[in-house]
Design a protein around this motif. Sequence first.
Motif, short mmCIF file in Angstrom:
data_model
loop_
_atom_site.label_atom_id
_atom_site.label_comp_id
_atom_site.label_asym_id
_atom_site.label_seq_id
_atom_site.Cartn_x
_atom_site.Cartn_y
_atom_site.Cartn_z
N THR A 93 0.81 -1.21 0.00
CA THR A 93 0.00 0.00 0.00
C THR A 93 0.85 1.26 0.00
OG1 THR A 93 -0.11 0.01 2.42
CG2 THR A 93 -1.87 -1.14 1.23
N ASP A 94 2.15 1.12 0.16
CA ASP A 94 3.04 2.26 0.18
C ASP A 94 3.23 2.80 -1.23
OD1 ASP A 94 4.85 4.15 0.94
OD2 ASP A 94 6.44 2.75 1.48
N THR A 95 3.35 4.10 -1.36
CA THR A 95 3.53 4.71 -2.68
C THR A 95 5.00 4.91 -3.02
OG1 THR A 95 3.30 6.91 -1.71
CG2 THR A 95 1.30 5.88 -2.60
N ASN A 96 5.89 4.38 -2.21
CA ASN A 96 7.33 4.50 -2.44
C ASN A 96 7.68 3.83 -3.77
OD1 ASN A 96 10.11 4.41 -2.42
ND2 ASN A 96 10.25 3.81 -0.28
N THR A 97 8.40 4.52 -4.62
CA THR A 97 8.76 4.02 -5.94
C THR A 97 9.58 2.74 -5.87
OG1 THR A 97 8.80 6.29 -6.74
CG2 THR A 97 9.83 4.65 -8.13
N ALA A 98 10.47 2.64 -4.91
CA ALA A 98 11.29 1.44 -4.78
C ALA A 98 10.42 0.22 -4.47
CB ALA A 98 12.34 1.62 -3.69
N ASN A 99 9.40 0.40 -3.64
CA ASN A 99 8.50 -0.70 -3.33
C ASN A 99 7.67 -1.10 -4.54
OD1 ASN A 99 9.41 -0.79 -0.70
ND2 ASN A 99 7.77 0.53 0.06
N LYS A 100 7.22 -0.12 -5.31
CA LYS A 100 6.43 -0.40 -6.51
C LYS A 100 7.24 -1.20 -7.51
CE LYS A 100 3.52 1.52 -10.11
NZ LYS A 100 3.34 0.21 -10.61
N GLU A 101 8.48 -0.84 -7.66
CA GLU A 101 9.36 -1.56 -8.58
C GLU A 101 9.51 -3.02 -8.15
OE1 GLU A 101 14.01 -1.26 -9.87
OE2 GLU A 101 12.93 0.61 -9.50
N TRP A 102 9.69 -3.23 -6.85
CA TRP A 102 9.82 -4.60 -6.33
C TRP A 102 8.53 -5.37 -6.53
CZ3 TRP A 102 7.40 -7.35 -2.43
CH2 TRP A 102 8.02 -8.53 -2.05
N LEU A 103 7.39 -4.74 -6.26
CA LEU A 103 6.10 -5.41 -6.44
C LEU A 103 5.83 -5.73 -7.90
CD1 LEU A 103 3.77 -3.56 -3.91
CD2 LEU A 103 4.41 -5.97 -3.90
N ASP A 104 6.23 -4.83 -8.81
CA ASP A 104 6.07 -5.11 -10.24
C ASP A 104 6.88 -6.32 -10.67
OD1 ASP A 104 4.33 -2.99 -10.52
OD2 ASP A 104 5.84 -1.62 -11.34
N ASN A 137 6.96 -12.07 -12.03
CA ASN A 137 7.46 -13.42 -11.76
C ASN A 137 6.32 -14.38 -11.48
OD1 ASN A 137 8.62 -15.76 -10.70
ND2 ASN A 137 10.29 -14.63 -9.76
N ILE A 138 5.36 -13.97 -10.66
CA ILE A 138 4.24 -14.85 -10.31
C ILE A 138 3.40 -15.17 -11.54
CG2 ILE A 138 2.07 -14.99 -9.02
CD1 ILE A 138 3.41 -13.30 -6.83
N THR A 139 3.08 -14.16 -12.33
CA THR A 139 2.18 -14.37 -13.46
C THR A 139 2.86 -15.01 -14.66
OG1 THR A 139 2.52 -12.10 -14.22
CG2 THR A 139 0.62 -12.51 -12.77
N VAL A 153 -1.24 -21.89 -4.09
CA VAL A 153 -0.33 -20.93 -3.45
C VAL A 153 -0.15 -19.71 -4.36
CG1 VAL A 153 2.05 -20.55 -2.68
CG2 VAL A 153 0.85 -22.65 -2.05
N ARG A 154 -0.01 -19.94 -5.64
CA ARG A 154 0.15 -18.84 -6.59
C ARG A 154 -1.10 -17.97 -6.63
NH1 ARG A 154 1.08 -19.10 -12.93
NH2 ARG A 154 -0.29 -20.84 -12.59
N LEU A 155 -2.28 -18.57 -6.62
CA LEU A 155 -3.53 -17.81 -6.62
C LEU A 155 -3.61 -16.93 -5.38
CD1 LEU A 155 -6.33 -17.08 -7.68
CD2 LEU A 155 -7.18 -19.12 -6.50
N HIS A 156 -3.28 -17.48 -4.22
CA HIS A 156 -3.31 -16.68 -2.98
C HIS A 156 -2.30 -15.53 -3.07
CE1 HIS A 156 -5.17 -20.12 -0.44
NE2 HIS A 156 -6.08 -19.42 -1.07
N SER A 157 -1.15 -15.79 -3.64
CA SER A 157 -0.14 -14.74 -3.78
C SER A 157 -0.64 -13.61 -4.67
CB SER A 157 1.14 -15.32 -4.38
OG SER A 157 1.68 -16.30 -3.54
#
Length: 50
Positions: A2-13, A18-20, A34-38
Amino acid sequence: MTDTNTANKEWLDKLWSNITAQPTNQASYFGNTVRLHSVIVVSGNWWSPN
């Protein structure tokens, strides 16, 4: 997530990519679950009961 920090967004992207990118294997019920829950948690669609 939920953080708007750019570094976190990059990691989440990268995490989302990777997951998809993993193929869905019909014989891997546990792995697909497990993948669906992720995906649900990372996308912010996890329901939190009151």
